[in-house]
Design a protein around this motif. Structure first.
Motif, short mmCIF file in Angstrom:
data_model
loop_
_atom_site.label_atom_id
_atom_site.label_comp_id
_atom_site.label_asym_id
_atom_site.label_seq_id
_atom_site.Cartn_x
_atom_site.Cartn_y
_atom_site.Cartn_z
N MET A 1 0.84 -1.20 0.00
CA MET A 1 0.00 0.00 0.00
C MET A 1 0.88 1.25 0.00
O MET A 1 1.88 1.30 0.70
CB MET A 1 -0.93 0.02 1.23
CG MET A 1 -1.77 1.27 1.35
SD MET A 1 -2.77 1.36 2.86
CE MET A 1 -4.09 0.25 2.42
N ARG A 2 0.49 2.23 -0.76
CA ARG A 2 1.22 3.50 -0.79
C ARG A 2 0.55 4.46 0.20
O ARG A 2 -0.66 4.72 0.11
CB ARG A 2 1.23 4.08 -2.19
CG ARG A 2 2.04 5.35 -2.33
CD ARG A 2 2.39 5.68 -3.76
NE ARG A 2 3.41 4.78 -4.27
CZ ARG A 2 4.07 4.98 -5.42
NH1 ARG A 2 3.81 6.04 -6.16
NH2 ARG A 2 4.98 4.12 -5.81
N VAL A 3 1.34 4.98 1.13
CA VAL A 3 0.81 5.81 2.23
C VAL A 3 1.61 7.10 2.33
O VAL A 3 2.84 7.10 2.19
CB VAL A 3 0.88 5.05 3.58
CG1 VAL A 3 0.21 5.86 4.68
CG2 VAL A 3 0.22 3.67 3.47
N LEU A 4 0.92 8.18 2.61
CA LEU A 4 1.54 9.48 2.83
C LEU A 4 1.58 9.75 4.33
O LEU A 4 0.56 9.61 5.01
CB LEU A 4 0.73 10.57 2.12
CG LEU A 4 1.28 12.00 2.15
CD1 LEU A 4 2.51 12.12 1.28
CD2 LEU A 4 0.21 12.98 1.69
N GLY A 5 2.75 10.10 4.86
CA GLY A 5 2.89 10.43 6.27
C GLY A 5 3.21 11.89 6.47
O GLY A 5 4.03 12.45 5.73
N LEU A 6 2.57 12.53 7.47
CA LEU A 6 2.76 13.95 7.76
C LEU A 6 3.12 14.11 9.23
O LEU A 6 2.47 13.53 10.10
CB LEU A 6 1.49 14.74 7.46
CG LEU A 6 1.05 14.79 5.99
CD1 LEU A 6 -0.40 15.23 5.88
CD2 LEU A 6 1.95 15.73 5.21
N MET A 7 4.14 14.93 9.50
CA MET A 7 4.59 15.13 10.88
C MET A 7 4.99 16.58 11.10
O MET A 7 5.74 17.15 10.30
CB MET A 7 5.78 14.22 11.18
CG MET A 7 6.39 14.43 12.56
SD MET A 7 5.23 13.97 13.87
CE MET A 7 6.14 14.49 15.32
N SER A 8 4.47 17.18 12.17
CA SER A 8 4.95 18.50 12.61
C SER A 8 5.26 18.35 14.10
O SER A 8 4.37 18.06 14.90
CB SER A 8 3.90 19.59 12.36
OG SER A 8 2.62 19.19 12.76
N GLY A 9 6.53 18.51 14.45
CA GLY A 9 7.00 18.16 15.78
C GLY A 9 6.95 19.29 16.79
O GLY A 9 6.44 20.38 16.53
N THR A 10 7.53 19.01 17.95
CA THR A 10 7.51 19.96 19.06
C THR A 10 8.22 21.26 18.72
O THR A 10 7.88 22.31 19.26
CB THR A 10 8.17 19.32 20.30
OG1 THR A 10 7.65 18.00 20.48
CG2 THR A 10 7.90 20.13 21.55
N SER A 11 9.20 21.19 17.84
CA SER A 11 9.92 22.41 17.45
C SER A 11 9.02 23.38 16.70
O SER A 11 9.32 24.57 16.62
CB SER A 11 11.14 22.06 16.59
OG SER A 11 12.10 21.36 17.33
N ALA A 12 7.93 22.86 16.11
CA ALA A 12 6.97 23.68 15.38
C ALA A 12 7.64 24.52 14.30
O ALA A 12 7.27 25.68 14.09
CB ALA A 12 6.18 24.58 16.35
N ASP A 13 8.62 23.93 13.62
CA ASP A 13 9.27 24.67 12.55
C ASP A 13 8.61 24.44 11.19
O ASP A 13 8.90 25.16 10.23
CB ASP A 13 10.77 24.33 12.47
CG ASP A 13 11.04 22.84 12.52
OD1 ASP A 13 10.08 22.06 12.50
OD2 ASP A 13 12.22 22.46 12.59
N GLY A 14 7.74 23.44 11.08
CA GLY A 14 7.06 23.19 9.83
C GLY A 14 6.54 21.77 9.76
O GLY A 14 6.48 21.06 10.76
N VAL A 15 6.15 21.36 8.56
CA VAL A 15 5.56 20.05 8.33
C VAL A 15 6.48 19.26 7.40
O VAL A 15 6.91 19.77 6.36
CB VAL A 15 4.16 20.17 7.70
CG1 VAL A 15 3.55 18.78 7.47
CG2 VAL A 15 3.25 21.02 8.57
#
Length: 384
Positions: A1-15
């Motif tokens: 399966m092809r999956v897109l992952g998105l993460m924006s961490g504690t630093s809050a500098d971006g996605v």
């Protein structure tokens, strides 16, 4: 399966976004990274996020607008990573605003944990025209767990095992460790371990912004820290604080290591130059990790033979030198050396967690979070 992952961490500098293919058994998947992309938070949006994440009183209408802006940037980053919309599923962590581990409330009464990852999941599903798995921490929290860190089981599946214990250190806003058991020998059946060590980039970044009146958001390549000298006596005193003496499971965030904490630490360093203060905060991050590794030995556990480092802090040469110095006897290497991109590793983790959700495969680890049992993580929002 092809999956897109998105993460924006504690630093809050971006996605950060990754597009990945997963095949085979969920616990030992065959995976391939197809593409990756990143979008920075606009300066004003980042400042608002950090203020809210550190407890600044905020009107409900402003919070609503903030959640919309976060969701829109997640969608923008997803489209940049997967312009052909080839992903069947999206996994999105959202933006952590507040994290409260289980503990004791007023009068010593036990209090369940709670955590808020700001995102409008159904809106993101509508914008991307694909199902979105989100709110990954809620199920673990409902089972009495910390709800974090969630990456250790995914780390073990993505990285595999070696002949000794392997550590993976993520240096985002917060430093967290994963410990993966050896592939053979008497300890091979031990559970995967993990916990939040303490601050990584959070205090350094906040200090840089304060010293530069907002012009500099981080210490680029550790250049300022390299010009200073760390106050070792102060670091030793800080290491005795309550959080750093806790045994896992434990998790934390900006609610503990934010602006108020920075103000207190800079007061302890008021006799030092700005360079010495940044050097001390940088060395402190490495010292916290080294102390946690030493605590393993006092608790009768084996030390890892290597530590793989990922996250934004891995691009800080001064911090990496400090890790090498303070973690003697441990091979320290970058996750990029293992074809696991340090910048997008956590986005890859949430792509895997979304795939696990679709497979109905548990994603948490009671030995890590303290939950009553394993469970499938995340809620799925289908596009309308």
């Amino acid at each position: 399966m092809r999956v897109l992952g998105l993460m924006s961490g504690t630093s809050a500098d971006g996605v950060d976004a990754v597009l990945a293919d997963f095949q085979g058994r969920p616990e030992a998947p065959r995976w391939r990274l197809v593409s990756e992309a990143s979008c920075a938070y606009p300066r004003e949006l980042r400042a608002r996020l950090l203020a809210v994440a550190q407890g600044e009183p905020t009107q409900a209408g402003v919070l609503l607008e903030l959640s919309e802006a976060i969701t829109e940037l997640q969608a923008q980053t997803a489209k940049a990573c997967d312009p052909e919309q080839s992903a069947e599923l999206v996994g999105c962590h959202g933006q952590t605003i507040w994290h409260r581990p289980p503990g004791k409330g007023a009068g010593g009464v036990p209090r369940r944990g709670s955590s808020w990852q700001m995102l409008q999941g159904p809106l993101l599903a509508a914008m991307l025209h694909r199902p979105v798995v989100h709110d990954f921490r809620a199920a673990d929290l409902a089972l009495g767990g910390q709800g974090a860190p969630l990456v250790p089981m995914a780390d073990a599946a993505l990285m595999g095992r070696i002949d000794g214990w392997r550590a993976l250190l993520n240096l985002g806003g917060i430093a967290n460790l994963t410990l993966i058991p050896p592939r053979r020998g008497p300890e091979r059946r031990q559970p995967v371990l993990g916990w939040d060590c303490g601050p990584a980039n959070s205090l350094i970044d906040l200090a840089m912004s304060r010293f530069s009146d907002g012009r500099d958001q981080f210490d680029r390549e550790g250049a300022i820290a390299a010009q200073g000298h760390a106050e070792e006596g102060v670091i030793e005193r800080w290491l005795q604080e309550a959080y750093f003496q806790l045994s896992p499971p434990k998790s934390t965030g900006r609610e503990l290591f934010g602006q108020d904490d920075l103000t207190r630490r800079l007061h302890d360093l008021s006799h030092c130059s700005a360079e010495d203060q940044i050097a001390t905060l940088t060395s402190f991050t490495a010292a916290v990790v080294a102390q946690d590794l030493l605590h393993l030995r006092t608790r009768g556990r084996s030390l890892p033979v290597e530590m793989v480092v990922a996250g934004g802090g891995s691009r800080n040469p001064t911090l990496m030198r400090q890790l090498n110095t303070r973690c003697r006897g441990l091979r320290v290497r970058l996750s990029d050396d293992l074809n696991l991109p340090s910048q997008s590793r956590e986005a890859l983790v949430f792509a895997l967690l979304a795939w696990w959700h679709a497979c109905r495969h548990p994603g948490n680890a009671p030995a890590v979070t303290g939950a009553e049992r394993t469970c499938v993580l995340g809620l799925c929002a289908d596009p309308p």
